[in-house]
Each structure stands twice: as C-alpha cells, then as structure tokens.
Scaffold this active site. Structure first.
Site, PDB file in Angstrom:
ATOM      1  CG  PHE A  70      10.699 -14.211  -7.526  1.00  0.00           C
ATOM      2  CD1 PHE A  70      11.945 -14.229  -8.120  1.00  0.00           C
ATOM      3  CD2 PHE A  70      10.179 -12.995  -7.144  1.00  0.00           C
ATOM      4  CE1 PHE A  70      12.667 -13.058  -8.334  1.00  0.00           C
ATOM      5  CE2 PHE A  70      10.878 -11.817  -7.344  1.00  0.00           C
ATOM      6  CZ  PHE A  70      12.129 -11.846  -7.941  1.00  0.00           C
ATOM      7  CG  HIS A 107       9.509  -4.121  -1.044  1.00  0.00           C
ATOM      8  ND1 HIS A 107      10.487  -3.444  -1.747  1.00  0.00           N
ATOM      9  CD2 HIS A 107       8.958  -5.009  -1.930  1.00  0.00           C
ATOM     10  CE1 HIS A 107      10.530  -3.888  -2.994  1.00  0.00           C
ATOM     11  NE2 HIS A 107       9.615  -4.829  -3.134  1.00  0.00           N
ATOM     12  NE  ARG A 156       9.224 -10.101  -2.265  1.00  0.00           N
ATOM     13  CZ  ARG A 156       9.129  -9.219  -3.247  1.00  0.00           C
ATOM     14  NH1 ARG A 156       8.298  -8.192  -3.145  1.00  0.00           N
ATOM     15  NH2 ARG A 156       9.854  -9.345  -4.347  1.00  0.00           N
ATOM     16  CG  HIS A 164      12.042  -7.139   0.025  1.00  0.00           C
ATOM     17  ND1 HIS A 164      13.189  -7.888   0.173  1.00  0.00           N
ATOM     18  CD2 HIS A 164      11.589  -7.391  -1.237  1.00  0.00           C
ATOM     19  CE1 HIS A 164      13.417  -8.568  -0.948  1.00  0.00           C
ATOM     20  NE2 HIS A 164      12.463  -8.285  -1.822  1.00  0.00           N
ATOM     21  NE  ARG A 203       4.304  -6.699  -4.326  1.00  0.00           N
ATOM     22  CZ  ARG A 203       5.549  -6.927  -4.718  1.00  0.00           C
ATOM     23  NH1 ARG A 203       5.804  -7.866  -5.627  1.00  0.00           N
ATOM     24  NH2 ARG A 203       6.560  -6.256  -4.193  1.00  0.00           N
ATOM     25  CG  LEU A 218      14.734  -4.507  -3.609  1.00  0.00           C
ATOM     26  CD1 LEU A 218      14.023  -5.209  -2.463  1.00  0.00           C
ATOM     27  CD2 LEU A 218      13.766  -4.285  -4.779  1.00  0.00           C
ATOM     28  CD  GLN A 271       5.785  -7.961   0.060  1.00  0.00           C
ATOM     29  OE1 GLN A 271       6.338  -7.494  -0.922  1.00  0.00           O
ATOM     30  NE2 GLN A 271       5.002  -9.030   0.000  1.00  0.00           N
ATOM     31  CD  GLU A 331      10.982 -13.135  -3.371  1.00  0.00           C
ATOM     32  OE1 GLU A 331      10.300 -14.096  -3.767  1.00  0.00           O
ATOM     33  OE2 GLU A 331      10.480 -12.159  -2.782  1.00  0.00           O
TER      34      GLU A 331
END
Length: 569
Positions: A123, A347, A282, A238, A382, A248, A236, A251
C-alpha cells in the site's frame, strides 16, 4: 408532551460501524449494560465500504519477513508529515498484529497465501507489503464479523435512531437525545459513559467517496457540548475515485500492480515520486493527478486512467472482483479489457473530536473513537490500511477506558435527561413551525460546491476567504430554512436539515483551521505557503465554540522516536 421515554444503560455508543461495534463487544463482554445507537442498520455503516485492507506487521509477504511495529510506526509518522502524536502511533502499531489475529479468530475470512498464512499486499507509503486483506471487500468482512459477535452477546442495538444532542449535568456528559426515525418520537438515553463513534464528515464536499450518512454528526454534537475539534483542516482526497460517481477504487488496485496514466499514455507518477511511483502516499498521488488534469494532460471532463489490463483476468477476478464489478456497473468499463477512468475525491477526515490516547474527551463521561475522533495517529495524512486498524485498536482501547472509569462515574439523572428531551422537542417544533422558501437541499448543494472549490486539494488565502464568507452566508440561510413535511413519520426532510446544521459547523471548522495554518503539510496544500513550517506550525489546531463563535487555538504535537525530516518518496 407526555412523559418522554428514557432508556438507561451503563454505556451508550453512538454509531454502529467498526469502532462502535468493537467498543460494544468489549463492554458487553465485560458485563456492562451496553447500547448501540445508530441512524442506520449497523451493517449499512460506512465501514462496510472499506475495500483495500488493514495494516499489521505480520511479516507474511515476500521481502517483509523482518517487518516489525517500529517500521510500521515510522511509515505512519512519515506519512503523517510528522504531525501524528507518536505515542498514539506506537500504541496503534504495537497492537496491530494481535488485533488482526483476533479478528481472524472471530471469523474474518482474510485472503490467504498458498501456505495458509494471511496474505499481505503493498500500500502507498509503506516500506514493505503490510496490508492484510479480504479480496477488495475487507471492511465488509470485518463489519459482518463484529456485528455477529455483538449480536451473539445480546447487546441492545437501537437502529434508525438519529441523535440530536448530548445531555450535560454538572460539567459531565450523562446521555443524549435521539429521534426514532420511523415514528419521529424523541427518546432520551441516560448513561454515565457515552461514546461517539459516528464516522467522518465527507459529505460536506461535492465529490466524495463517502456514503450519504457521513455527515459528521458526532463532531457537531461534541462541538456544541464544549469539546474542541482537532486538525479539521486535514482532509484526505483519495486519488482514485470512479469518474462520474466518485465510488472508491481501492488503493489495493495499485498495490496489486495497477498503474496511473495520463492522456498521453505516460506513467506520470514517475515524475512526482520516482522511488514509490504509483504507491506514493495518497496526498502525493492526489496532487499529482490534479496537476496533470490542470496542465491539460488529463482526459476531457477531468480524469486520468488507472490501468489494470496487464494484471490479467485471473488476478483481477481473485483479488479485485468488487472493483471490476463497480467499474462495469457504474462506468461501463471492464478493467480486464480497458483502463478505468479515475479522479481525486474527498475520502477521509484526519481531524476530529479532540481525545487523549485513551479516547477520553475534555468532557468527563464523553469518549470518541474511529474516524470521528482525532487521537492523532494520522496527523496531516493517513496511510491506506491504517483507518480500519484504528477502528478496532482504539475501539477496544476506549472500551477499556470506559470499563475502568465506570465505577467512579456518578449514576445518571433520568429526570435531567427527560428535561433535555422536552427542550429538544421544543427546538424541533420551532423548526417545523417555520415557513419560507429556503430548503435544506439547496443549501446543502451550495455548501458542498463551496467546500470543494475553496477548500479542495489546493488552497490559498484569497480563495479560502471567499469560501468562509460563503459558509457564513449559508449558515444564515440554514437558520431560516424550513421543511415542507410537518409530520413525524420518516420525516427525512427534517433529519436532513438537522444534519445540515452540524455540517455547516464542521465546514467552518475546516475553513478556519485551513486559514490559520499558513504552511503546506500532508493533505493541506497552500499554493501561497508551499513549504512545511515546523518552526510555527508543528502543532495541532483546535476549533472551539464560545458563545456561538468559533475560535482556533493550538496544542503541541507529541514527538518521540522519529525526528521530523523532509518527506521523500
């Protein structure tokens, strides 16, 4: 009104997602009379939409055999742009392996390696593959697992109850009021310990991956009760939401090898993050995509391509079946055969209710956990895979805090809660009595557009001042707004207006925090202050209400084993 209905419990948990259910499980197991209050069925909570996975240093992946909690902590602190509180990060990462194994033993069906161990994928922002997953439906699996555990213990769940206020008594929280959505009847809940676990506030933005229920109710309840909100400017975006619908696209797709391409077919992330490329954090990837689109290198309409075609049908069907289905159903694109159109969208909320490392707020008897809280383990940005982890680690930890605190907490006052219900009934009756042309949907639409335009991925002083003025005007319109439905049964128009009142408070907190922070850090990017400024702004911001007016103050960041340095990916 007749004598209000008041329910009495040891613990009231507002929110039925992963954080709330994990806390409820611990409290019920300890023998406490525990209630979960949720405005939707718990399995409709937004935790169910989490796709990619949950982080833990298990060391199961090739090349990650020596992974440990300290490496996980370093990646988390670096990803946070050094704004995370490092004592909280250490607790999160130390507890991660045990939390994942516990979920496995409860029945979570994780994806597996050939040798039977839990599979882990790469990730963004992680030094090694650390993200445990259940195909691309990880949140779905975890939520069903915890709901089964909670219901097996007979925990009382009040579903379709919308909480409208917290009850205070002598400087402490002793309960809440809530509308039973089907009937419209107001109920009181009396408890010495109240936990807010209401999720994020993404629906204040026009483009968001969040569900319609993510209206930040817990943050607004806390703010009105005198509890500050922390770091609200850190929102955040995304990088990969499905163009046109903002659903979504995990990721995990890039973790499995998908790559981003612009209109010219260039793998453009090589220019922005040469070491980590498509698996940069991100905030880095979202800015890169937005830059490509602004420079005219995106596709007409404003998107880029996420290309999975080289992964092959077998891998996509095994590890990303949900993403394939979403792309086919909502974009008419089969990722096996052609690239998926994606664009950044709001996000996650790094900021939230100010809590200490044990989940306690400044108001005794009130606690918070999950996305609605700010511990802070995410700081300014995050990392993917850490949000699911936060819900289960701090959901359990805050439950332990409440269990330990309960013997010293005074018993709640049912009479006071009944009086609070009467006061709330009068407030709502006054709203229903309004007549005029202003309606919540129009104000909501204008707020969401203003927030994305003025407080989106790139920010500057002039644009934000215009945005704050727009929010202030919308708050005034909201105070005049009326609803056409004057009834009680399933009065969604009333509920949307009550949500909107709180959303506008949170929008103001985001705006004022962003204007206060004259630097760029993590997800907060100011074109007029492009550099990070540790001298003045290595601090948390706190938004508080004083006599109806919002003020921004600051508090120190807890540093530790990792000294702040430049983020390079």
């Amino acid at each position: 009104m007749p004598d209000p209905v008041v329910h009495t419990h040891d613990v009231c948990i507002i929110g039925g997602g992963l954080a709330g259910l994990r806390a409820a499980l611990a409290c019920s197991t300890a023998g406490l009379d525990t209630a979960v209050i949720s405005k939707v069925h718990p399995l409709r909570s937004h935790s169910v939409a989490a796709q990619g996975g949950i982080n833990a240093a298990l060391g199961n992946a090739e090349g990650a055999e020596h992974d440990d909690w300290e490496a996980h902590a370093f990646d988390t602190v670096k990803g946070s742009d050094y704004l995370a509180d490092q004592d909280a990060v250490a607790r999160l990462c130390r507890d991660a392996p045990a939390a994942v194994i516990e979920l496995e033993h409860m029945g979570t069906v994780f994806s597996r390696r050939d040798d039977g161990r839990i599979a882990q994928r790469p990730f963004g922002g992680a030094g090694v593959p650390r993200t445990c997953y259940a195909a691309d439906r990880t949140g779905h699996n975890l939520l069903h697992t915890l709901y089964e555990q909670v219901t097996a213990r007979g925990t009382r769940v009040y579903e379709e109850y919308f909480v409208t206020s917290l009850v205070r008594n002598g400087g402490r929280c002793t309960g809440c009021t809530a509308i039973a959505i089907p009937s419209g009847e107001l109920h009181g809940f009396s408890a010495p310990a109240v936990l807010l676990a209401t999720g994020g506030f993404g629906r204040i933005f026009s483009r968001s991956t969040n569900a319609l229920i993510n209206t930040g109710d817990g943050g607004a309840l806390a703010l009105r009760a005198g509890v500050p909100l922390k770091d609200m400017e850190f929102v955040q975006f995304h990088p990969t939401s499905l163009f046109g619908t903002n659903i979504l696209i995990t990721e995990g797709a890039r973790g499995e090898g998908a790559i981003l391409k612009n209109r010219g077919g260039e793998r453009f992330m090589e220019r922005y993050a040469p070491a980590s490329v498509d698996l940069a954090p991100r905030d880095v990837v979202a800015r890169a995509i937005e830059t490509e689109i602004s420079a005219g290198r995106g596709f007409p309409g404003g998107f880029v391509h996420l290309d999975l075609t080289h992964l092959g049908a077998e891998k996509i069907m095994e590890r990303l079946p949900g993403i394939r289905q979403i792309a086919m159903d909502f974009a008419g694109v089969d990722p096996i055969l052609e690239p998926v159109p994606v664009q950044p969208a709001q996000h996650y909320s790094m900021g939230g209710i100010d809590v200490d490392i044990d989940g306690s707020t400044r108001l005794p008897g009130l606690y918070a956990a999950g996305e609605c809280a700010c511990v802070s383990v995410h700081g300014a940005n995050r990392l993917g895979g850490n949000s699911l982890l936060e819900t289960v680690v701090f959901g359990r930890l805050v439950a332990n805090t409440m269990i330990a605190d309960l013997p010293s907490l005074p018993p709640p006052d049912g009479a006071l809660v009944r009086e609070a219900v009467r006061a709330e009934k009068s407030r709502i009756d006054a709203i229903l009595a309004r007549n005029g042309d202003e309606r919540a949907p129009a104000i909501l639409r204008d707020m969401k557009a203003a927030m994305f335009e003025h407080f989106g991925i790139f920010r500057d002083e002039t644009t934000m001042r215009e945005g704050l003025a727009a929010i202030t005007a919308l708050q005034e319109r909201c105070r005049r707004a009326s609803v056409g439905n004057k009834g009680t049964v399933f009065n969604q128009a009333l509920h949307r207006l009550l949500e909107l009142e709180g959303m506008l408070l949170l929008a103001e907190a985001v705006a004022r925090g962003a204007m206060f922070r004259k630097e760029s850090r993590g997800s907060h990017t100011r074109t007029d202050f492009p550099d990070r400024n540790d001298t003045e702004f290595l601090v948390h911001t706190l938004a508080s209400l004083d006599d109806g007016k919002m003020a921004i103050t600051q508090s120190p960041v807890t540093l530790g084993m990792f000294e702040p340095r430049e983020r390079v990916y």
